[in-house]
Design a protein around this motif. Structure first.
Motif, short mmCIF file in Angstrom:
data_model
loop_
_atom_site.label_atom_id
_atom_site.label_comp_id
_atom_site.label_asym_id
_atom_site.label_seq_id
_atom_site.Cartn_x
_atom_site.Cartn_y
_atom_site.Cartn_z
N ASP A 492 1.25 -3.49 -8.87
CA ASP A 492 2.24 -3.00 -9.63
C ASP A 492 3.29 -3.73 -9.18
O ASP A 492 3.87 -3.03 -8.12
CB ASP A 492 2.19 -1.95 -10.30
N ARG A 494 6.71 -3.34 -10.09
CA ARG A 494 7.35 -2.23 -10.10
C ARG A 494 7.25 -1.32 -8.83
O ARG A 494 8.22 -0.71 -8.23
CB ARG A 494 7.65 -1.78 -11.46
N LEU A 495 6.04 -1.28 -8.59
CA LEU A 495 5.94 0.09 -7.51
C LEU A 495 6.50 -0.74 -6.39
O LEU A 495 7.05 0.14 -5.42
CB LEU A 495 4.26 0.25 -7.46
N ARG A 497 8.69 -2.57 -5.83
CA ARG A 497 10.18 -2.65 -5.77
C ARG A 497 10.70 -1.22 -5.71
O ARG A 497 11.71 -1.15 -5.01
CB ARG A 497 10.96 -3.37 -7.05
N ASP A 498 10.24 -0.31 -6.22
CA ASP A 498 10.87 0.89 -6.35
C ASP A 498 10.40 2.09 -5.34
O ASP A 498 11.04 2.92 -4.80
CB ASP A 498 10.42 1.79 -7.88
N GLU A 499 9.13 1.87 -4.85
CA GLU A 499 8.73 2.89 -3.84
C GLU A 499 9.19 2.61 -2.37
O GLU A 499 9.03 1.67 -1.71
CB GLU A 499 7.13 2.74 -3.78
N PRO A 570 12.29 6.95 -9.23
CA PRO A 570 12.94 5.52 -9.41
C PRO A 570 14.32 5.82 -9.47
O PRO A 570 14.90 6.84 -10.04
CB PRO A 570 12.43 5.16 -10.96
#
Lengths: 574, 96
Positions: A492, A494-495, A497-499, A570
């Motif tokens: 993913d 988003r993972l 990017r955010d993690e 996040p």
């Protein structure tokens, strides 16, 4: 204890801020403290384990105070000290930035001979044997323990986050609602200091362990040994010789190997009923050396000390905010270099977890894995060293007979050599019981977390040096390694990017998706897929202590990261 | 690592039998530990009897007559150290 010894550095005691702000050095009104000040971490004990922990804090930029009761490193009293440091320890030391000095000062040997009676049972040459190592570091290095401590101190002094306080003896401990308060005695008076977490690295006779009423299960060994560290006038061959039965030592065991500064460690198994004082008198040592090397042996005695050992493992390596590391938590006989080595590995296991909790990335359950993982490692080490101890000290005539059969067969046949147990070299621990081991993660994730809890090696890399250097540069992050770009793309985005707790890599690839970087094996080295045991269609998550957190399908990475704690969430960026 | 088992056996079937002298135990240290533990608390005579029973059990696992003959012969010869080109003397490190 006698011998010319070594010249060790001493470090200056400085009046701590707690006493300075009180405005007097004589500690009137008892022990003043700086109201309200809570240090994130206090480390008690400046031996191998404590200094490794402190150095890890220095490298990671974690503020810490170290309290050591004297003002030097190295030998105190008649205890033996480690000289053999195994690959895993060397990998950790490379991350801590002291490996090169250890390598330059230490000795690597390749030819080992095992003897019984007048002749050799078998020999081996590590230089000609195929190794299965992928590591940047060698299998082991022999070096005096105090040198490693010295290099760690030097490294710590380069940082400004770790405060080394010498001549500071802890005399009391009080558990607070949150954290710990220690009473500290110094030449300038007594003071109290508060810490959120405390690491007890104060050795086998830890006063804190007793003050906290923590139990340790001890088993006293009957075996007695006497170390004589000597320098010979004629430089001998750099080979390790191990006698199971030495004719010149009443058919008891003898070790002979080289460490730094041309000093040989000769370790003699003694009569269990001997007088430890008597066997370490210089004239008795001289007699032993003449028996072994001939009448005209010419040497300088560097250090002599008798020792016996007991094995012990604490019931828990954690008591709330207090963590027990090194000899304080576990002890074992010295065979296979598992004492100091495991203390350094304790520190390596604990410090990143504390950092995660300090950053709000992990929670209490992450800290509990220190206990489950390192206690498993210690129990394994005790099991392995007890086996060696029993091989070296048969308890009955029948046991001696069985050993003789093994020796006789080993002289003739390779299989017999597998039964000769003069020590099994310390290896990185495999964790099976913790919440981050394969069994528990597989239960939680509902997919097999292949290899979770097993150690990885410090694989050399094309651009980043090696894995430990990547871990160091990523300051505590997990490393996520995909076997190819296609698998990475299935994680993913988003993972990725955010993690903040992970760094994202594709192994040996030409290209990487956005947010991912290429991680390439060093030229000439075997591919990362092989060296790291990557699994097709899965991503590997590597912990900051170079253990695997498992190979999982790309869609399970988020769930796996959540097993380390809730994370920053996040938008939050600590 | 030279195989020392050549040219020892007298009987024809034994000479043909192939005995595995390379490491084959899955966990040598664990086996050794279990073996010693089995002797804990026994008198010498009881220990000899235990060894004999164990020997016969293991022989039955092997089964093959030729291998067993060969093993008996190897056990006999292993009591004597193998001849070495130059017996390494047990003195070091000075002078070497």
């Amino acid at each position: 204890m006698s011998g010319t010894g070594y010249v060790l550095p001493t470090f200056e005691f400085r009046v701590p801020p707690e006493l300075a702000t009180a405005g007097s050095a004589d500690g009137q009104d008892g022990a003043p403290d700086i109201a309200g000040r809570v240090y994130p971490l206090i480390i008690v004990g400046g031996g191998l384990a404590g200094l490794a922990a402190a150095c890890d804090c220095a490298v990671r930029g974690i503020p810490a105070v170290v309290l050591d009761e004297d003002d030097t490193i190295g030998v105190r009293g008649a205890s033996s000290r480690g000289i053999c440091y195994a690959q895993r320890t060397l990998e950790i030391l490379s991350r801590l930035g002291v490996f090169q000095r250890v390598k330059d000062k230490g000795i690597q040997w390749f030819v080992g001979r095992t003897l019984a009676g007048e002749d050799e049972v078998y020999s081996f040459d590590l230089a000609t044997q195929a190794t299965h190592s992928y590591s940047s570091q060698p299998a082991f290095i022999n070096i005096q323990q105090f040198y490693i401590e010295w290099y760690l101190v030097d490294r710590i002094l380069e940082s400004d986050t770790v405060d080394l306080r010498w001549k500071s003896r802890v005399t009391g401990i009080r558990l607070l609602d949150e954290g710990v308060e220690l009473s500290v005695q110094t030449p300038a008076g007594e003071y109290r200091i508060k810490g959120r977490h405390v690491i007890d690295a104060s050795g086998v006779a830890s006063p804190l362990r007793k003050m906290l009423g923590q139990n340790t299960r001890a088993e006293v060994g009957v075996d007695r040994w006497c170390i004589s560290d000597v320098r010979f006038r004629q430089r001998p061959k750099t080979e390790r010789w191990t006698w199971i039965e030495a004719p010149f030592n009443q058919n008891r065991a003898v070790w002979q190997h080289l460490m730094g500064d041309d000093v040989w460690r000769l370790d003699y198994q003694m009569d269990p009923d001997c007088d430890p004082e008597a066997v370490s008198r210089p004239e008795v040592v001289a007699e032993r050396l003449r028996e072994q090397f001939g009448e005209d042996v010419d040497y300088e005695l560097v250090w002599v000390g008798p020792y016996s050992y007991r094995s012990h493992v604490m019931e828990r390596f954690r008591a709330g905010p207090v963590f027990f590391v090194g000899d304080c938590a576990h002890g074992m006989s010295p065979f296979g270099a598992r004492g100091g080595n495991s203390g350094i590995q304790d520190a390596d296991n604990l410090i990143w977890k504390l950092q995660w909790v300090q950053r709000g990335w992990g929670d209490e359950s992450l800290l509990d894995t220190y206990d489950s993982e390192r206690r498993e490692g210690a129990e394994h080490n005790v099991l392995v060293t007890n086996r060696t101890a029993r091989f070296l000290s048969p308890r009955t005539p029948v046991e001696r007979m069985i050993r003789k059969a093994a020796i006789d067969l080993a002289r003739h046949h390779p299989f017999g050599r597998t039964l000769i147990n003069t020590g099994r070299m310390s290896m990185a621990s495999v964790y099976t019981r913790s919440d981050l081991a394969q069994a528990a993660l597989t239960r939680r994730l509902g997919v097999d977390a292949i290899g979770a809890g097993t150690p990885l090696q410090n694989v050399p890399l094309a651009e980043h040096g090696d894995l430990e250097q990547v871990i160091r540069s990523k300051a505590g992050c997990l490393l996520v390694v995909a076997p190819d770009a296609a698998t990475a793309e299935r994680v993913d985005a988003r993972l990725v990017r955010d993690e903040a707790r992970a760094a994202w890599f594709v192994a040996d690839s030409q290209a990487a998706p956005a947010g991912w970087a290429v991680l390439a094996a060093a030229s000439g080295a075997r591919p990362l897929a092989e060296a790291l045991g990557l699994v097709t269609g899965r991503v590997l998550v590597i912990r900051p202590d170079l253990h695997s957190a498992g190979c999982v399908p790309p869609q399970s990475v988020g769930a796996l990261l959540a097993c380390f704690g809730p994370g920053p969430g996040p938008g939050k960026n600590p | 690592m030279t195989r020392q088992d050549e040219g020892q056996g007298g009987a024809a079937p034994a000479a043909q039998a192939s005995v595995n002298l390379e490491p084959n135990l899955q966990d040598p240290d664990r086996f050794y530990e279990q073996l010693l533990a089995a002797h804990d608390g026994l008198s010498t005579e009881q220990s000899f009897e235990l060894n004999a029973r164990l020997l016969l059990l293991l022989a039955n696992q092997v089964g093959d007559s030729g291998v067993l003959s060969r093993c008996i012969a190897l056990a006999q010869t292993a009591a004597t150290p193998p001849a070495r080109e130059s017996a390494s003397s047990a003195q070091a490190p000075t002078g070497s």
